[in-house]
Design an enzyme around this catalytic site. Sequence first.
Site, PDB file in Angstrom:
ATOM      1  N   CYS A 278       8.353  -3.015   7.069  1.00 33.65           N
ATOM      2  CA  CYS A 278       9.634  -2.612   6.481  1.00 33.65           C
ATOM      3  C   CYS A 278       9.655  -1.109   6.197  1.00 33.65           C
ATOM      4  CB  CYS A 278       9.849  -3.424   5.198  1.00 33.65           C
ATOM      5  SG  CYS A 278      11.174  -2.841   4.140  1.00 33.65           S
TER       6      CYS A 278
ATOM      7  N   CYS B  92      10.801  -0.028   2.687  1.00 36.94           N
ATOM      8  CA  CYS B  92       9.754  -0.388   1.713  1.00 36.94           C
ATOM      9  C   CYS B  92       8.721   0.730   1.611  1.00 36.94           C
ATOM     10  CB  CYS B  92       9.049  -1.679   2.124  1.00 36.94           C
ATOM     11  SG  CYS B  92      10.123  -3.123   2.202  1.00 36.94           S
TER      12      CYS B  92
END
Length: 113
Positions: free
Chosen positions: A37, A40
Amino acid sequence: MGGSVIVIDSKAAWDAQLAKGKEEHKPIVVDFTATWCGPCKMIAPLFETLSNDYAGKVIFLKVDVDAVAAVAEAAGITAMPTFHVYKDGVKADDLVGASQDKLKALVAKHAAA
């Protein structure tokens, strides 16, 4: 004492940290993340900084949704990053997305309460 983000690697570790937060009456902020991600990875350094800023007041946890799928499923995670706040073992708030300002506000709100 410096802050640190505790990486949750099992359901047992998750349960233990929720119990600790309840016992110590400290809010827990959880970063549900994934290695693949991008957003993230972008917000991770801020999460680490916040763990230092609020050391002793807030417990910071990181859960890799792929590594500890049972915890992510139980928490109802459908997007990453998702941040949850738990107070006394119960989810009190959440934030979906990598907004630095919103994450700072979320932590500040619950650290003060």
